[in-house]
Design a protein around this motif. Structure first.
Motif, PDB file in Angstrom:
ATOM      1  N   ASP A 119       0.838  -1.199   0.000  1.00  0.00           N
ATOM      2  CA  ASP A 119       0.000   0.000   0.000  1.00  0.00           C
ATOM      3  C   ASP A 119       0.871   1.247   0.000  1.00  0.00           C
ATOM      4  OD1 ASP A 119      -2.559  -1.136  -0.029  1.00  0.00           O
ATOM      5  OD2 ASP A 119      -2.450  -1.545   2.132  1.00  0.00           O
ATOM      6  N   ILE A 120       0.708   2.088  -1.011  1.00  0.00           N
ATOM      7  CA  ILE A 120       1.356   3.399  -1.021  1.00  0.00           C
ATOM      8  C   ILE A 120       0.461   4.400  -0.304  1.00  0.00           C
ATOM      9  CG2 ILE A 120       2.220   5.283  -2.469  1.00  0.00           C
ATOM     10  CD1 ILE A 120       2.900   3.224  -4.569  1.00  0.00           C
ATOM     11  N   GLU A 121      -0.811   4.347  -0.624  1.00  0.00           N
ATOM     12  CA  GLU A 121      -1.818   5.134   0.085  1.00  0.00           C
ATOM     13  C   GLU A 121      -3.026   4.235   0.246  1.00  0.00           C
ATOM     14  OE1 GLU A 121      -4.445   9.218  -0.458  1.00  0.00           O
ATOM     15  OE2 GLU A 121      -2.508   9.031  -1.497  1.00  0.00           O
ATOM     16  N   LYS A 122      -3.358   3.923   1.497  1.00  0.00           N
ATOM     17  CA  LYS A 122      -4.377   2.918   1.773  1.00  0.00           C
ATOM     18  C   LYS A 122      -5.699   3.265   1.112  1.00  0.00           C
ATOM     19  CE  LYS A 122      -6.120   0.062   5.542  1.00  0.00           C
ATOM     20  NZ  LYS A 122      -6.137  -0.171   7.006  1.00  0.00           N
ATOM     21  N   ASN A 123      -6.277   2.240   0.490  1.00  0.00           N
ATOM     22  CA  ASN A 123      -7.561   2.349  -0.213  1.00  0.00           C
ATOM     23  C   ASN A 123      -7.516   3.273  -1.425  1.00  0.00           C
ATOM     24  OD1 ASN A 123      -8.824   0.603   1.656  1.00  0.00           O
ATOM     25  ND2 ASN A 123      -9.188   2.336   3.051  1.00  0.00           N
ATOM     26  N   ARG A 124      -6.297   3.614  -1.864  1.00  0.00           N
ATOM     27  CA  ARG A 124      -6.193   4.478  -3.038  1.00  0.00           C
ATOM     28  C   ARG A 124      -5.151   3.989  -4.038  1.00  0.00           C
ATOM     29  NH1 ARG A 124      -6.199  11.128  -2.929  1.00  0.00           N
ATOM     30  NH2 ARG A 124      -6.736  11.367  -5.139  1.00  0.00           N
ATOM     31  N   TYR A 125      -3.908   3.783  -3.568  1.00  0.00           N
ATOM     32  CA  TYR A 125      -2.864   3.306  -4.460  1.00  0.00           C
ATOM     33  C   TYR A 125      -2.222   2.049  -3.862  1.00  0.00           C
ATOM     34  CZ  TYR A 125      -3.208   8.012  -6.409  1.00  0.00           C
ATOM     35  OH  TYR A 125      -3.675   9.173  -6.963  1.00  0.00           O
ATOM     36  N   THR A 148       2.776  -3.251 -11.338  1.00  0.00           N
ATOM     37  CA  THR A 148       1.442  -2.755 -11.685  1.00  0.00           C
ATOM     38  C   THR A 148       0.972  -1.875 -10.532  1.00  0.00           C
ATOM     39  OG1 THR A 148       0.376  -4.719 -10.736  1.00  0.00           O
ATOM     40  CG2 THR A 148       0.835  -4.731 -13.109  1.00  0.00           C
ATOM     41  N   LEU A 149       0.256  -0.827 -10.856  1.00  0.00           N
ATOM     42  CA  LEU A 149      -0.282   0.088  -9.857  1.00  0.00           C
ATOM     43  C   LEU A 149      -1.798   0.094  -9.976  1.00  0.00           C
ATOM     44  CD1 LEU A 149       0.251   2.301  -7.690  1.00  0.00           C
ATOM     45  CD2 LEU A 149       0.169   3.962  -9.571  1.00  0.00           C
ATOM     46  N   ASP A 150      -2.453  -0.319  -8.896  1.00  0.00           N
ATOM     47  CA  ASP A 150      -3.913  -0.267  -8.835  1.00  0.00           C
ATOM     48  C   ASP A 150      -4.312   1.057  -8.201  1.00  0.00           C
ATOM     49  OD1 ASP A 150      -4.282  -2.857  -9.881  1.00  0.00           O
ATOM     50  OD2 ASP A 150      -3.872  -3.733  -7.915  1.00  0.00           O
ATOM     51  N   ALA A 151      -5.073   1.847  -8.950  1.00  0.00           N
ATOM     52  CA  ALA A 151      -5.498   3.171  -8.489  1.00  0.00           C
ATOM     53  C   ALA A 151      -7.015   3.217  -8.353  1.00  0.00           C
ATOM     54  CB  ALA A 151      -5.018   4.244  -9.456  1.00  0.00           C
ATOM     55  N   LYS A 152      -7.447   3.978  -7.346  1.00  0.00           N
ATOM     56  CA  LYS A 152      -8.878   4.098  -7.099  1.00  0.00           C
ATOM     57  C   LYS A 152      -9.196   5.539  -6.757  1.00  0.00           C
ATOM     58  CE  LYS A 152     -12.522   2.551  -3.923  1.00  0.00           C
ATOM     59  NZ  LYS A 152     -12.821   1.723  -2.726  1.00  0.00           N
ATOM     60  N   TRP A 153     -10.083   6.155  -7.560  1.00  0.00           N
ATOM     61  CA  TRP A 153     -10.596   7.495  -7.270  1.00  0.00           C
ATOM     62  C   TRP A 153     -12.122   7.418  -7.315  1.00  0.00           C
ATOM     63  CZ3 TRP A 153      -7.017   7.197 -11.522  1.00  0.00           C
ATOM     64  CH2 TRP A 153      -5.710   7.525 -11.174  1.00  0.00           C
ATOM     65  N   TRP A 154     -12.736   7.532  -6.161  1.00  0.00           N
ATOM     66  CA  TRP A 154     -14.189   7.412  -6.068  1.00  0.00           C
ATOM     67  C   TRP A 154     -14.649   6.115  -6.721  1.00  0.00           C
ATOM     68  CZ3 TRP A 154     -11.974  12.151  -7.601  1.00  0.00           C
ATOM     69  CH2 TRP A 154     -11.941  13.107  -6.582  1.00  0.00           C
ATOM     70  N   ILE A 155     -15.419   6.184  -7.807  1.00  0.00           N
ATOM     71  CA  ILE A 155     -15.884   4.955  -8.462  1.00  0.00           C
ATOM     72  C   ILE A 155     -14.957   4.525  -9.589  1.00  0.00           C
ATOM     73  CG2 ILE A 155     -18.295   5.440  -7.884  1.00  0.00           C
ATOM     74  CD1 ILE A 155     -18.670   6.334 -10.798  1.00  0.00           C
ATOM     75  N   PHE A 156     -13.939   5.342  -9.841  1.00  0.00           N
ATOM     76  CA  PHE A 156     -13.026   5.046 -10.939  1.00  0.00           C
ATOM     77  C   PHE A 156     -11.907   4.117 -10.444  1.00  0.00           C
ATOM     78  CE2 PHE A 156      -9.078   6.037 -13.239  1.00  0.00           C
ATOM     79  CZ  PHE A 156      -9.475   5.717 -14.530  1.00  0.00           C
ATOM     80  N   ARG A 157     -11.694   3.000 -11.157  1.00  0.00           N
ATOM     81  CA  ARG A 157     -10.630   2.060 -10.832  1.00  0.00           C
ATOM     82  C   ARG A 157      -9.829   1.770 -12.094  1.00  0.00           C
ATOM     83  NH1 ARG A 157     -11.726  -1.228  -6.035  1.00  0.00           N
ATOM     84  NH2 ARG A 157     -13.647  -0.479  -5.044  1.00  0.00           N
TER      85      ARG A 157
END
Length: 277
Positions: A119-125, A148-157
């Motif tokens: 986790d780089i930023e919990k629940n985000r990156y 690979t980097l999993d990114a999450k912004w609101w409903i956008f993944r």
């Protein structure tokens, strides 16, 4: 058991103390100690496997006036003061030079840290590192790793792919018992415009994350290795009522990045005491 404990463990100190006793009891050796003539009691090169990676060890053990109080101090036998010793106490050093080439370093890191997510930023990156490949540029270590980097912004993944190349030097004993990186830099290769944008805005945060990730506290490892070493000496010195040894210090003296891999030098210092009946 951690890596330094395993490098310094096994029968290393048992073998050393066996050789010490053999030398002391052999013909002429006791008189050699009394006259402070140089004596090297053990020298060996060996290798061991730690979590799929191989480490080469060069071991040299010295009693009294050939010893090196510190690796970088020039020996000066003429100015050594003898007034501090009683005549029956003799210092000994065990110098252990460990080296691991970059292919073996890659194996070790991949065994412990490859194919894992962080986790780089919990629940985000969330960063998933596939594997590490180590090399060097002069005195700097270089590590390349696809990710690979999993990114999450609101409903956008979204999942992004790229390869990072990390470069930096080593600091150790700053603070004491820590190995850290300094002058840490990285470059990014990716076809993703969004990932390049993320890197532009979070580059310093990523450097800070990697700096925290790439540090190592070895205080407890050296303490447990010292305790184990002393126990090995006790198992042998119980067989003799007039020779004993105590390890006063066990430390990592130096760690350097060389063209053929990572080099580390450990130094154990102690006291050999003769008490003939």
């Amino acid at each position: 058991m951690t890596i330094f404990e395993r490098v310094l463990g096994g029968t290393l100190f048992y073998n050393f103390w066996t050789k010490v006793q053999q030398y002391v009891f052999s013909e002429g050796r006791f008189m050699q100690l009394i006259t402070l003539k140089p004596i090297e009691v053990y020298k060996d090169t060996t290798s061991m496997e730690i979590d799929t990676a191989h480490v080469t060890l060069d071991i040299r053990c010295q009693v009294e006036n050939l010893m090196q109080r510190r690796i970088d101090r020039t020996l000066n036998l003429l100015t050594r003061s003898l007034t501090e010793d009683t005549g029956s106490n003799y210092n000994f050093d065990i110098i252990i030079k460990a080296r691991m080439n970059y292919e073996e370093i890659s194996k070790f890191f991949n065994f412990h840290f490859g194919n894992q997510s962080y986790d780089i930023e919990k629940n985000r990156y969330r960063l998933h590192i596939q594997e590490f490949t180590f090399s060097n540029q002069g005195t700097k270590a270089v590590v390349d790793f696809p990710f690979t980097l999993d990114a999450k912004w609101w409903i956008f993944r979204k999942t992004f792919k790229g390869t990072a190349s990390l470069k930096g030097s080593i600091n150790f004993h700053q603070p004491r018992y820590f190995i850290k990186t300094r002058n840490l830099q990285y470059t990014l290769e990716t076809e993703s415009t969004i990932l390049r944008w993320i890197d532009r805005f979070y580059h310093k945060d990523l450097i800070a994350f990697l700096g925290e990730f790439l540090q190592y506290n070895f205080r407890e490892e050296l303490f447990h290795a010292k305790v184990e070493a002393q126990q090995q000496l006790h198992t042998l010195q119980n067989q003799s009522s007039w020779i004993s040894g105590t390890i006063h210090e066990l430390d990592l003296e130096r760690m350097t990045i060389e063209s053929d891999g990572l080099h580390a030098i450990f130094l154990a210092e102690g006291k050999l005491q003769l008490s003939p009946n």
